[in-house]
Design an enzyme around this catalytic site. Structure first.
Site, short mmCIF file in Angstrom:
data_model
loop_
_atom_site.label_atom_id
_atom_site.label_comp_id
_atom_site.label_asym_id
_atom_site.label_seq_id
_atom_site.Cartn_x
_atom_site.Cartn_y
_atom_site.Cartn_z
N SER A 109 -7.40 -0.14 9.72
CA SER A 109 -6.14 -0.60 9.14
C SER A 109 -5.14 -1.16 10.13
O SER A 109 -4.09 -1.66 9.71
CB SER A 109 -5.49 0.54 8.34
OG SER A 109 -6.20 0.75 7.15
N TYR A 213 0.09 4.62 -0.22
CA TYR A 213 -0.73 3.74 0.62
C TYR A 213 -1.87 3.18 -0.20
O TYR A 213 -2.65 3.93 -0.81
CB TYR A 213 -1.25 4.52 1.81
CG TYR A 213 -1.89 3.67 2.87
CD1 TYR A 213 -1.13 3.14 3.90
CD2 TYR A 213 -3.25 3.39 2.85
CE1 TYR A 213 -1.72 2.36 4.89
CE2 TYR A 213 -3.84 2.61 3.82
CZ TYR A 213 -3.07 2.10 4.84
OH TYR A 213 -3.65 1.32 5.81
N THR A 349 -2.29 3.12 12.52
CA THR A 349 -3.56 3.80 12.73
C THR A 349 -4.63 3.11 11.91
O THR A 349 -4.33 2.32 11.01
CB THR A 349 -3.46 5.27 12.32
OG1 THR A 349 -3.00 5.34 10.96
CG2 THR A 349 -2.50 6.03 13.21
N GLY A 350 -5.89 3.40 12.21
CA GLY A 350 -6.97 2.78 11.47
C GLY A 350 -8.20 3.66 11.44
O GLY A 350 -8.44 4.45 12.36
#
Length: 409
Positions: A109, A213, A349-350
């Site tokens: 992400s 989200y 963050t991802g």
């Protein structure tokens, strides 16, 4: 549960549990957990002070030793130069090759920050407006789209469900996971197909009245970029960000399953042993999370973004206007805000199968840290979080006092 939840208790891509704990830990200046592993660190140009470098090296090693990851790599950038970079763990469980600090990895992400930057560049050019509606930009795509704005897509206040939470993507047991490994990860998806999956479910809340989200929001943002420019969002990111900044290790593949070499492999830990999930068709993530990069490229990108090189002041200010998600944590337009002893920090963050990443920096663009790690032992979720937080705290707030325990997320 989803495949992401199976992989790690840190949760799905985005501003999930790990980010909430990150903010709390930064406020508390959490110390890293002690570990026995070592990491190989190199620092082109002026190096970090010896004590700081040792702390960073140990914190990175803890992600592997205490946190149950197979591999980790990170780079800290300060004032436009590489302060420190390092790697720990094993890149390939079959060959036992060591991890390289200059390796490529899936960024999940963090892709959203690139997409949001392009959208805001188009806003600055007068080709888009943040109050443009989804119906205006993409007629007939989303039920109730006349009441949903571009801003609400970017800051996740649209109320549009996340397509990844649809039951067809749910993995109830190991048999489901093995089917995904064998066939599901090779599936090619079109963004509109995934949007239709999401919008078959009722809206989560009226637009602008809540926060949730949703990866669907960024599929729509990518579609809007294509509608306005006539080019895929990937090409616009490449033309507007990747090439001008010289990000030679950054790409956004549509369907190619490969990660360039060198790279650490991603794995699932299953009852029959490790399963390599490095290769996968990224079209199921698209503008929500298909990117591949390096720590050096990500640090350079965030420094340029927060330093005002990619957006005009007005658009950068809009990007950093956040919706409060929980105490100490906010979400702006493709940027997460985390409060800390050294002021507000911004980044993203991802998470995708086999890979987790974090990109965080100081608000003025002066200092950044990019981290990639490969979770493996799911029983060590809490230890992994503490280790990751220890690295980020040491990288961004090196003068903050240490000690204490990480608060619950």
């Amino acid at each position: 549960m989803t495949v992401h939840q199976f992989l790690s208790s840190a949760g799905r891509a985005g501003i999930g549990l790990a980010t909430g704990v990150l903010a709390g830990a930064l406020l508390a200046a959490t110390a890293p957990t002690a570990g026995a592993a070592t990491a190989a660190g190199v620092a082109p140009g002026p190096a970090a002070p010896r004590a700081e470098e040792a702390a960073l090296r140990q914190a990175l090693a803890d992600i592997v030793a205490a946190g149950g990851s197979t591999a980790a790599l990170a780079q800290v950038r300060d004032g436009g130069r590489t302060l420190w970079r390092g790697a720990a763990g094993t890149a390939d469980l079959a060959t036992h090759a060591p991890v390289r600090a200059d390796g490529y990895f899936r960024i999940g992400s963090i892709t959203k920050t690139f997409v949001a930057t392009v959208v805001l560049q188009l806003v600055g050019e007068g080709r888009l407006r943040l109050d443009d509606t989804v119906e205006h930009l993409l007629p007939g795509t989303v039920p109730g789209g006349a009441g949903i704005t571009l801003r609400q897509l970017l800051d996740h206040t649209s109320g549009i469900p996340d397509y990844t939470e649809d039951p067809r993507f749910e993995l109830k047991d190991e048999a489901d996971i093995l089917r995904w490994v064998d066939t599901g990860r090779w599936t090619t998806y079109r963004p509109r197909e995934l949007v239709d999956v999401a919008t078959a479910h009722p809206a989560l809340f009226p637009p602008g009245t809540g926060w949730s989200y949703s990866n669907t929001n960024y599929l729509l943002a990518g579609m809007a970029v294509e509608r306005v420019t006539g080019h895929g969002w990937e090409e616009e990111v490449r033309r507007r960000i990747v090439l001008p900044l010289g990000l030679t290790g950054t790409s956004f593949p549509r369907t190619s399953p490969f990660v360039p070499a060198p790279h650490a492999h991603g794995y699932f830990s299953l009852s029959g042993g490790p399963v390599d999930v490095t290769l996968r068709n990224p079209s199921g993530a698209s503008a929500a999370g298909s990117g591949i990069s390096t720590a050096a490229d990500l640090d350079r990108f965030l420094a340029a973004l927060l330093g005002g090189r990619l957006l005009r002041p007005a658009e950068l200010a809009e990007m950093q206007r956040t919706v409060e998600v929980r105490p100490g944590v906010g979400y702006g337009l493709g940027l997460q805000r985390m409060d800390s002893p050294c002021g507000p920090l911004f980044g993203h963050t991802g998470s995708v199968e086999g890979y987790q990443a974090a990109l965080v920096g100081t608000q003025d663009g002066g200092r950044q840290v990019a981290l990639s790690y490969n979770p493996f032992d799911r029983s060590k979720g809490a230890e992994q979080q503490r280790a990751v937080l220890g690295l980020l705290v040491k990288a961004l707030c090196p003068s903050a006092p240490t000690g204490g325990a990480a608060p619950n997320g």
